[in-house]
Write an enzyme that holds these catalytic residues in place. Structure first.
Site, mmCIF file in Angstrom:
data_model
loop_
_atom_site.group_PDB
_atom_site.id
_atom_site.type_symbol
_atom_site.label_atom_id
_atom_site.label_comp_id
_atom_site.label_asym_id
_atom_site.label_seq_id
_atom_site.Cartn_x
_atom_site.Cartn_y
_atom_site.Cartn_z
ATOM 1 N N ASP A 122 34.063 31.161 48.823
ATOM 2 C CA ASP A 122 35.347 31.494 48.214
ATOM 3 C C ASP A 122 35.587 31.662 46.587
ATOM 4 O OD1 ASP A 122 38.279 31.717 49.486
ATOM 5 O OD2 ASP A 122 38.860 30.642 47.609
ATOM 6 N N LYS A 174 38.944 24.229 55.138
ATOM 7 C CA LYS A 174 38.823 24.942 53.965
ATOM 8 C C LYS A 174 38.298 23.702 52.913
ATOM 9 C CE LYS A 174 39.195 28.590 51.278
ATOM 10 N NZ LYS A 174 38.970 29.853 51.947
HETATM 11 P P1 NDP Z 1 35.590 35.721 43.289
HETATM 12 O O1 NDP Z 1 35.630 34.387 42.592
HETATM 13 O O2 NDP Z 1 34.251 36.176 43.805
HETATM 14 O O3 NDP Z 1 36.621 36.406 42.546
HETATM 15 C C1 NDP Z 1 37.856 36.135 42.327
HETATM 16 C C2 NDP Z 1 38.380 37.259 41.463
HETATM 17 O O4 NDP Z 1 39.745 36.755 41.097
HETATM 18 C C3 NDP Z 1 37.887 37.310 39.917
HETATM 19 O O5 NDP Z 1 38.007 38.483 39.551
HETATM 20 C C4 NDP Z 1 38.669 36.283 39.206
HETATM 21 O O6 NDP Z 1 38.602 36.392 37.782
HETATM 22 C C5 NDP Z 1 39.979 36.319 39.889
HETATM 23 N N1 NDP Z 1 40.858 35.162 39.795
HETATM 24 C C6 NDP Z 1 40.532 34.038 40.547
HETATM 25 N N2 NDP Z 1 41.571 33.328 40.079
HETATM 26 C C7 NDP Z 1 42.442 33.888 39.159
HETATM 27 C C8 NDP Z 1 43.574 33.619 38.384
HETATM 28 N N3 NDP Z 1 44.030 32.128 38.728
HETATM 29 N N4 NDP Z 1 44.263 34.401 37.862
HETATM 30 C C9 NDP Z 1 43.652 35.703 37.792
HETATM 31 N N5 NDP Z 1 42.597 36.005 38.165
HETATM 32 C C10 NDP Z 1 41.890 35.203 39.312
HETATM 33 O O7 NDP Z 1 36.338 35.463 44.735
HETATM 34 P P2 NDP Z 1 36.632 36.084 46.094
HETATM 35 O O8 NDP Z 1 36.620 37.627 45.840
HETATM 36 O O9 NDP Z 1 35.607 35.576 47.051
HETATM 37 O O10 NDP Z 1 38.126 35.695 46.415
HETATM 38 C C11 NDP Z 1 39.176 36.509 46.292
HETATM 39 C C12 NDP Z 1 40.303 36.221 46.921
HETATM 40 O O11 NDP Z 1 39.963 36.495 48.211
HETATM 41 C C13 NDP Z 1 40.599 34.669 47.067
HETATM 42 O O12 NDP Z 1 42.094 34.756 47.457
HETATM 43 C C14 NDP Z 1 40.139 34.174 48.307
HETATM 44 O O13 NDP Z 1 40.662 33.047 48.779
HETATM 45 C C15 NDP Z 1 39.941 35.550 49.050
HETATM 46 N N6 NDP Z 1 39.055 35.647 50.539
HETATM 47 C C16 NDP Z 1 37.493 35.534 50.068
HETATM 48 C C17 NDP Z 1 36.712 35.697 51.047
HETATM 49 C C18 NDP Z 1 35.443 35.736 50.778
HETATM 50 O O14 NDP Z 1 34.666 36.099 51.826
HETATM 51 N N7 NDP Z 1 34.718 35.521 49.626
HETATM 52 C C19 NDP Z 1 37.299 36.174 52.358
HETATM 53 C C20 NDP Z 1 38.883 36.113 52.507
HETATM 54 C C21 NDP Z 1 39.434 35.737 51.557
HETATM 55 P P3 NDP Z 1 37.745 35.463 36.782
HETATM 56 O O15 NDP Z 1 36.476 35.681 37.282
HETATM 57 O O16 NDP Z 1 38.389 35.565 35.425
HETATM 58 O O17 NDP Z 1 38.480 34.104 37.315
HETATM 59 O O1 2IT Z 2 39.314 32.679 53.050
HETATM 60 C C1 2IT Z 2 38.326 32.847 53.847
HETATM 61 O O2 2IT Z 2 38.472 33.403 54.905
HETATM 62 C C2 2IT Z 2 37.024 32.874 53.212
HETATM 63 N N1 2IT Z 2 37.008 32.189 52.208
HETATM 64 C C3 2IT Z 2 35.798 32.943 54.265
HETATM 65 C C4 2IT Z 2 35.562 31.897 55.092
HETATM 66 C C5 2IT Z 2 34.381 32.026 55.813
HETATM 67 O O3 2IT Z 2 34.144 30.840 56.528
HETATM 68 O O4 2IT Z 2 33.483 32.936 55.510
#
Ligand code: NDP
Ligand code: 2IT
Length: 444
Positions: free
Chosen positions: A166, A126
């Site tokens: 992420d 990561k």
């Molecule tokens: P994005 O940046 O696309 O979206 C994040 C969302 O969460 C936004 O709505 C953001 O609001 C909100 N957010 C982020 N930080 C905070 C905080 N500290 N407090 C409140 N709201 C918050 O990220 P992703 O959708 O990609 O990721 C979301 C989660 O999923 C994370 O935990 C990530 O690690 C996990 N994840 C992502 C994957 C992926 O493929 N993208 C795969 C597996 C897990 P704002 O815009 O206001 O910051």
């Molecule tokens: O938390 C996660 O699994 C991710 N942000 C996606 C990682 C990836 O390599 O697609």
């Protein structure tokens, strides 16, 4: 003291002020106790757990960049190459002001087990930076990404370490990062996943984490003789994971009532309007408070509060520790039947235990959100073969992976006498494969 407690104490001692990393290690080691006890002599002699909790390599670097007014800023970049026992390091890059070494280590540690559960050959890693893309111009984001990759490109490649998106890192950032890697290293290769479709990205990767979350939730419900159809759902977040979780939930006949961002949340009794949400978040990059201007019956509230809305299914899709014990009590009194984590570690440990003790089916993130990284691994396969599969083919594979993943978690929980405890099941199933590979490869 037993072996797992000794290692947990050592992690706390050697990694002070990293509470999220301590939490992730505690949750995993605590739930694999039975496996460790059964193999204690061997694991102790091989220092297996000490090696497991120690990253193979940690990189930390300066990221200077120039804003639109000519001012120079300096951020800190990180890449933790945690464990390569079963494949090249794989895991996203988080761009958020809260990023620090402990957060990247917790995410990298979780990623080891998640990647193992996918059944695909990917190790755990990561990275990220304490850079905030919010409010920055495209040019500023590009200059940041170029500076970040100028340093990171020394440590990654398609066969060693393959980053992805992420929080704060989406298609735009991956494009800039890929361009800079190609320019400096002079190779066009699958060094990043989540790329645009015209330059090596996989169809379905954008949707994969959210879709996979719903596929595994549906599979879990199906095994209980239930379905998503006709169910109400609360979702937190409004980013990549949340958007495509909402989309698939609606396709499967459920109704999603909420979404949130870090400023506030919306309640839409008619079901979240995904076209509006995508326009706000993906096109305008604006705030959720604009949502009621698209939907007059919807309510917007400042602050946190999605967990107060009554629904059957709960999908936390924003960030770590966003669902605490007070929230869990509220969910139980609202008669929630299932919680599946789209985000990484969104539920505190005490909230998780409370939900499980009160009969809520709980799917931990390392199982529930594994569809994203699994599809990243499919993108790596396509890149290595210089091929591109159809969306339908990738989506079918994703469905199969999530279903198999659920059953391997479910059966590991049953094997150890904890039927229905998917936290224990996921940690044990993920760990068994890693432990076997580490032991086979000698002391490294
Ligand atoms: P994005 O940046 O696309 O979206 C994040 C969302 O969460 C936004 O709505 C953001 O609001 C909100 N957010 C982020 N930080 C905070 C905080 N500290 N407090 C409140 N709201 C918050 O990220 P992703 O959708 O990609 O990721 C979301 C989660 O999923 C994370 O935990 C990530 O690690 C996990 N994840 C992502 C994957 C992926 O493929 N993208 C795969 C597996 C897990 P704002 O815009 O206001 O910051
Ligand atoms: O938390 C996660 O699994 C991710 N942000 C996606 C990682 C990836 O390599 O697609």
């Amino acid at each position: 003291m037993n072996y797992t407690d000794e290692v947990i104490a050592r992690v706390k001692r050697e990694n002070p002020d990293e509470p999220e990393f301590h939490q992730a290690v505690h949750e995993v080691l605590d739930s694999i106790c039975a496996v460790v006890e059964a193999n204690e002599k061997l694991y102790r002699r091989e220092a297996l757990l000490e090696r497991l909790v120690t990253p193979e390599r940690q990189i930390r670097f300066r990221v200077p960049w120039i804003d639109d007014h000519g001012q120079v800023h300096v951020n800190t970049g990180y890449r933790v190459q945690f464990n390569s026992a079963i494949g090249p390091y794989k895991g996203g890059l988080r761009l958020h002001p809260s990023v620090n070494s402990g957060i990247i280590k917790f995410l990298g540690f979780e990623q080891i087990f998640k990647n193992s559960l996918t059944g695909l050959p990917i190790g755990g890693g990561k990275g990220g930076a304490d850079f905030d893309p919010k409010g920055k111009s495209d040019r500023e984001v590009m200059l940041f990404c170029q500076s970040f990759m100028t340093e990171l490109c020394k440590y990654i490649s398609a066969d060693t370490d393959v980053p992805a998106g992420d929080i704060g890192t989406g298609a735009r950032e991956i494009g800039y990062l890929f361009g800079q890697y190609k320019r400096i290293r002079g190779v066009f290769e699958g060094v990043l996943t989540g790329k645009g479709l015209s330059y090596g990205g996989s169809p379905g990767r954008t949707e994969a984490t959210g879709y996979g979350l719903l596929y595994i939730t549906e599979e879990m419900l199906r095994c209980r003789g239930e379905h998503l159809e006709g169910r109400t759902v609360v979702v937190s977040g409004s980013g990549n994971v949340a958007l495509y979780a909402i989309e698939k939930a609606h396709q499967l006949g459920a109704k999603v009532l909420t979404a949130s961002d870090s400023d506030g949340w919306v309640y839409d009794p008619a079901g979240i309007d995904l076209t509006a949400l995508k326009d706000i978040k993906e096109v305008k990059r604006a705030r959720l408070r604009e949502y009621p201007s698209y939907r007059s019956d919807a309510e917007y509230h400042e602050g946190r509060g999605v967990w107060s809305v009554k629904a059957d299914i709960v999908l936390p899709c924003a960030t770590q520790n966003e669902l605490n014990l007070v929230d869990a009590k509220q969910l139980v009194s609202n008669r929630v039947i299932a919680v599946a984590e789209g985000a990484n570690m969104p539920t505190t440990e005490e909230a998780t235990h409370y939900l499980q003790q009160h009969g809520v089916s709980f799917l931990p993130g390392k199982a529930a959100n594994a569809g994203g990284v699994a599809t990243s691994a499919l993108e790596m396969s396509q890149n290595s073969g210089r091929l591109s599969w159809s969306f339908e083919r990738v989506d079918e594979k994703l469905k199969g992976i999530m279903s198999e993943l659920f059953h391997s978690v479910d059966s590991a929980a049953q094997r150890y006498g904890h039927a229905g405890n998917y936290v224990i099941g996921a940690n044990i199933a993920g760990f068994e494969k890693i432990a076997g590979a580490m032991l086979a490869q000698g002391i490294i």
